[in-house]
Scaffold this motif. Structure first.
Motif, PDB file in Angstrom:
ATOM      1  N   GLN A  28      49.132  -3.020  20.862  1.00  0.00           N
ATOM      2  CA  GLN A  28      47.994  -2.414  21.552  1.00  0.00           C
ATOM      3  C   GLN A  28      47.780  -2.965  22.966  1.00  0.00           C
ATOM      4  O   GLN A  28      47.227  -2.269  23.816  1.00  0.00           O
ATOM      5  CB  GLN A  28      46.724  -2.586  20.726  1.00  0.00           C
ATOM      6  CG  GLN A  28      46.247  -4.001  20.581  1.00  0.00           C
ATOM      7  CD  GLN A  28      45.033  -4.099  19.661  1.00  0.00           C
ATOM      8  OE1 GLN A  28      44.455  -3.090  19.282  1.00  0.00           O
ATOM      9  NE2 GLN A  28      44.676  -5.304  19.309  1.00  0.00           N
ATOM     10  N   ALA A  54      51.750   6.472  19.084  1.00  0.00           N
ATOM     11  CA  ALA A  54      50.388   7.012  18.979  1.00  0.00           C
ATOM     12  C   ALA A  54      50.400   8.469  18.527  1.00  0.00           C
ATOM     13  O   ALA A  54      49.552   8.883  17.735  1.00  0.00           O
ATOM     14  CB  ALA A  54      49.658   6.879  20.316  1.00  0.00           C
ATOM     15  N   TYR A  57      51.076   8.434  14.937  1.00  0.00           N
ATOM     16  CA  TYR A  57      49.929   7.795  14.296  1.00  0.00           C
ATOM     17  C   TYR A  57      48.771   8.779  14.123  1.00  0.00           C
ATOM     18  O   TYR A  57      47.943   8.634  13.246  1.00  0.00           O
ATOM     19  CB  TYR A  57      49.498   6.591  15.135  1.00  0.00           C
ATOM     20  CG  TYR A  57      48.518   5.657  14.492  1.00  0.00           C
ATOM     21  CD1 TYR A  57      48.817   5.001  13.307  1.00  0.00           C
ATOM     22  CD2 TYR A  57      47.293   5.409  15.095  1.00  0.00           C
ATOM     23  CE1 TYR A  57      47.918   4.116  12.725  1.00  0.00           C
ATOM     24  CE2 TYR A  57      46.390   4.523  14.523  1.00  0.00           C
ATOM     25  CZ  TYR A  57      46.710   3.878  13.344  1.00  0.00           C
ATOM     26  OH  TYR A  57      45.818   3.006  12.778  1.00  0.00           O
ATOM     27  N   VAL A  58      48.728   9.809  14.952  1.00  0.00           N
ATOM     28  CA  VAL A  58      47.698  10.846  14.835  1.00  0.00           C
ATOM     29  C   VAL A  58      48.146  11.958  13.895  1.00  0.00           C
ATOM     30  O   VAL A  58      47.345  12.497  13.139  1.00  0.00           O
ATOM     31  CB  VAL A  58      47.350  11.422  16.232  1.00  0.00           C
ATOM     32  CG1 VAL A  58      46.534  12.687  16.114  1.00  0.00           C
ATOM     33  CG2 VAL A  58      46.592  10.380  17.024  1.00  0.00           C
ATOM     34  N   ALA A  68      41.631  14.777  14.402  1.00  0.00           N
ATOM     35  CA  ALA A  68      42.296  14.088  15.502  1.00  0.00           C
ATOM     36  C   ALA A  68      41.985  14.728  16.850  1.00  0.00           C
ATOM     37  O   ALA A  68      42.633  14.423  17.847  1.00  0.00           O
ATOM     38  CB  ALA A  68      43.801  14.085  15.269  1.00  0.00           C
ATOM     39  N   PHE A  71      41.603  12.451  20.089  1.00  0.00           N
ATOM     40  CA  PHE A  71      42.888  11.975  20.598  1.00  0.00           C
ATOM     41  C   PHE A  71      43.607  13.081  21.348  1.00  0.00           C
ATOM     42  O   PHE A  71      44.139  12.868  22.430  1.00  0.00           O
ATOM     43  CB  PHE A  71      43.769  11.465  19.455  1.00  0.00           C
ATOM     44  CG  PHE A  71      45.147  11.059  19.916  1.00  0.00           C
ATOM     45  CD1 PHE A  71      45.377   9.782  20.390  1.00  0.00           C
ATOM     46  CD2 PHE A  71      46.206  11.962  19.902  1.00  0.00           C
ATOM     47  CE1 PHE A  71      46.644   9.411  20.837  1.00  0.00           C
ATOM     48  CE2 PHE A  71      47.462  11.603  20.337  1.00  0.00           C
ATOM     49  CZ  PHE A  71      47.685  10.320  20.800  1.00  0.00           C
ATOM     50  N   LYS A  72      43.603  14.271  20.788  1.00  0.00           N
ATOM     51  CA  LYS A  72      44.300  15.388  21.408  1.00  0.00           C
ATOM     52  C   LYS A  72      43.712  15.728  22.767  1.00  0.00           C
ATOM     53  O   LYS A  72      44.441  16.034  23.715  1.00  0.00           O
ATOM     54  CB  LYS A  72      44.280  16.596  20.487  1.00  0.00           C
ATOM     55  CG  LYS A  72      45.128  16.393  19.246  1.00  0.00           C
ATOM     56  CD  LYS A  72      45.032  17.591  18.339  1.00  0.00           C
ATOM     57  CE  LYS A  72      45.868  17.397  17.101  1.00  0.00           C
ATOM     58  NZ  LYS A  72      45.873  18.563  16.236  1.00  0.00           N
ATOM     59  N   TRP A  74      42.138  13.639  24.806  1.00  0.00           N
ATOM     60  CA  TRP A  74      42.553  12.552  25.694  1.00  0.00           C
ATOM     61  C   TRP A  74      44.008  12.742  26.101  1.00  0.00           C
ATOM     62  O   TRP A  74      44.370  12.608  27.264  1.00  0.00           O
ATOM     63  CB  TRP A  74      42.364  11.204  24.987  1.00  0.00           C
ATOM     64  CG  TRP A  74      43.047  10.061  25.654  1.00  0.00           C
ATOM     65  CD1 TRP A  74      42.669   9.426  26.797  1.00  0.00           C
ATOM     66  CD2 TRP A  74      44.250   9.414  25.222  1.00  0.00           C
ATOM     67  NE1 TRP A  74      43.558   8.419  27.098  1.00  0.00           N
ATOM     68  CE2 TRP A  74      44.532   8.399  26.142  1.00  0.00           C
ATOM     69  CE3 TRP A  74      45.105   9.597  24.141  1.00  0.00           C
ATOM     70  CZ2 TRP A  74      45.633   7.559  26.024  1.00  0.00           C
ATOM     71  CZ3 TRP A  74      46.202   8.766  24.024  1.00  0.00           C
ATOM     72  CH2 TRP A  74      46.449   7.767  24.955  1.00  0.00           C
ATOM     73  N   PHE A  75      44.841  13.087  25.146  1.00  0.00           N
ATOM     74  CA  PHE A  75      46.255  13.285  25.392  1.00  0.00           C
ATOM     75  C   PHE A  75      46.480  14.393  26.415  1.00  0.00           C
ATOM     76  O   PHE A  75      47.269  14.247  27.344  1.00  0.00           O
ATOM     77  CB  PHE A  75      46.945  13.625  24.067  1.00  0.00           C
ATOM     78  CG  PHE A  75      48.435  13.474  24.092  1.00  0.00           C
ATOM     79  CD1 PHE A  75      49.024  12.250  23.811  1.00  0.00           C
ATOM     80  CD2 PHE A  75      49.250  14.551  24.375  1.00  0.00           C
ATOM     81  CE1 PHE A  75      50.403  12.106  23.817  1.00  0.00           C
ATOM     82  CE2 PHE A  75      50.627  14.416  24.378  1.00  0.00           C
ATOM     83  CZ  PHE A  75      51.200  13.195  24.096  1.00  0.00           C
TER      84      PHE A  75
END
Length: 93
Positions: A28, A54, A57-58, A68, A71-72, A74-75
Motif C-alpha cells: 500500500q 487493485a 481486488y475489486v 465497487a 473504486f470504479k 476513482w479509476f
C-alpha cells in the motif's frame, strides 16, 4: 449488480481475494510513494503492479455482492495515469 443476483463464488476466488488483501496491505505504500519498489511475497512490486492488483481486488468482492462503484469512479477519473501504467480503463465497467 442487482441485489437479487446470485453468483457462484468458488473457493479459489475466495482464496485469491484473501491473498490479494495481504498483498495490498504489503504494498500500500506505493499509493503514496509511486517511485518506490516493494519486495513482498517473492516479487518486486511497482506502482503499476499496485494498480493491476487493485483492479482484481475489486473484481473479486463484486462476485461476493459488494458494491465497487466508488473504486470504479476513482479509476475512471484517473484514466490517464492508469493508461500510462498499461492498465485498460475499459476493464472496469
Amino acid at each position: 449488480m442487482s441485489p437479487h443476483t446470485t453468483l457462484t463464488v468458488t473457493e479459489q476466488q475466495t482464496n485469491e481475494l484473501r491473498y490479494l488483501h495481504k498483498v495490498m496491505q504489503a504494498i500500500q505504500i506505493l499509493g503514496e510513494q509511486p517511485d518506490l519498489n516493494v519486495v513482498a511475497y517473492g516479487k518486486i512490486w511497482r506502482y503499476g503492479d499496485l494498480l493491476h492488483t487493485a483492479v482484481r481486488y475489486v473484481e473479486l468482492p463484486e462476485l461476493h455482492g459488494f458494491n465497487a462503484s466508488p473504486f470504479k469512479e476513482w479509476f475512471k477519473r484517473d484514466r490517464a495515469l492508469f493508461e500510462h501504467y498499461g492498465i485498460e480503463v475499459l476493464k472496469i465497467s
